[in-house]
Design an enzyme around this catalytic site. Structure first.
Site, mmCIF file in Angstrom:
data_model
loop_
_atom_site.group_PDB
_atom_site.id
_atom_site.type_symbol
_atom_site.label_atom_id
_atom_site.label_comp_id
_atom_site.label_asym_id
_atom_site.label_seq_id
_atom_site.Cartn_x
_atom_site.Cartn_y
_atom_site.Cartn_z
ATOM 1 N N ASP A 52 0.833 -1.211 0.000
ATOM 2 C CA ASP A 52 0.000 0.000 0.000
ATOM 3 C C ASP A 52 0.864 1.255 0.000
ATOM 4 O O ASP A 52 0.625 2.201 0.756
ATOM 5 C CB ASP A 52 -0.939 -0.004 1.205
ATOM 6 C CG ASP A 52 -2.178 0.871 0.979
ATOM 7 O OD1 ASP A 52 -2.490 1.173 -0.193
ATOM 8 O OD2 ASP A 52 -2.843 1.241 1.969
ATOM 9 N N ILE A 53 1.878 1.242 -0.857
ATOM 10 C CA ILE A 53 2.738 2.418 -0.999
ATOM 11 C C ILE A 53 1.981 3.500 -1.764
ATOM 12 O O ILE A 53 1.541 3.296 -2.897
ATOM 13 C CB ILE A 53 4.039 2.055 -1.742
ATOM 14 C CG1 ILE A 53 4.859 1.057 -0.915
ATOM 15 C CG2 ILE A 53 4.864 3.316 -2.041
ATOM 16 C CD1 ILE A 53 5.322 1.593 0.428
#
Length: 230
Positions: A52-53
């Site tokens: 979930d960058i």
């Protein structure tokens, strides 16, 4: 982390502090995030994949040193493993690697974080969401394709805040590296360690990558909520 999240400083319509980051600062932040991912992928006793960058999950200290946050969707695997099994897609629309959604594009691995990183850096460069770029104020085009076309014909990038050759070089380096990161085939993307080397090395050693052929079929939700699809 007194400066909050990165998204407050890169999206033109969201900047509340009237503090537009200089290109030198953006460049340092991009390298810092890559080093953080390198630690997760290689420095830990077990490899950690974040999944979930995005700008919202990058926090900035008083010196704008970035820290990766929110490991709610992260997965760990043995350090020697590069491929992991996953029952459903996870991440935030706009940053999810193609193979996370459909295994037809390849296996899910640390390269999936590299894709998300590349999309985020493109947004840092463009100052807006990657599917929300207006051309001549009348039409919209997928931002990675727009920026790629500018590089391909050696056109002016028309990016705000560039004040000299050093800024121009930093911007071009970030663009070229991020375009490599969002290659559709995971095997064509660099490792995050290679990303660090590319960003810190000479721009003369960087080749323009093939044009990514994927583009979104629909706009994502207005919020940047994280999704876990089963």
């Amino acid at each position: 982390m007194p400066n909050g999240s990165l998204e407050k400083f890169i999206y033109e319509k969201n900047v509340e502090t009237n503090q537009k980051l200089e290109w030198e600062t953006l460049y340092r932040i991009a390298i810092g995030i890559a080093r953080g991912l390198e630690y997760l992928h290689r420095g830990c006793s077990t490899r950690i994949l974040h999944f979930d960058i995005k700008p919202h999950n990058i926090l900035l200290d008083k010196d704008f040193c970035p820290k990766i946050s929110d490991f709610g969707l992260a997965k760990i695997c043995l350090k020697k493993e590069s491929i992991i099994s996953m029952t459903g897609a996870r991440g935030t629309i706009g940053y999810i690697a193609p193979e996370v959604v459909s295994r037809n594009f390849g296996e899910v691995s640390h390269k999936s974080d590299v894709y998300s990183y590349g999309m985020m850096v493109l947004e840092m460069v463009g100052g807006r969401k990657n599917i929300d770029v207006a051309v001549n104020r009348t039409s919209e085009i997928y931002f990675p394709h727009w920026i790629y076309n500018c590089l391909e014909v050696d056109d002016e990038l028309e990016l705000k805040g560039i004040e000299g050759e050093e800024d121009e070089e930093s911007a071009r380096k970030m663009i070229i590296v991020s375009l490599w990161c969002i290659q559709t085939n995971p095997s064509d993307r660099p490792t995050i360690s290679r990303v660090v080397d590319m960003l810190e090395g000479s721009i003369n050693s960087l080749r323009i990558p093939p044009k990514p052929f994927l583009s979104p079929t629909r706009s994502p939700p207005r919020d940047s909520s994280t999704t876990l699809l089963s």
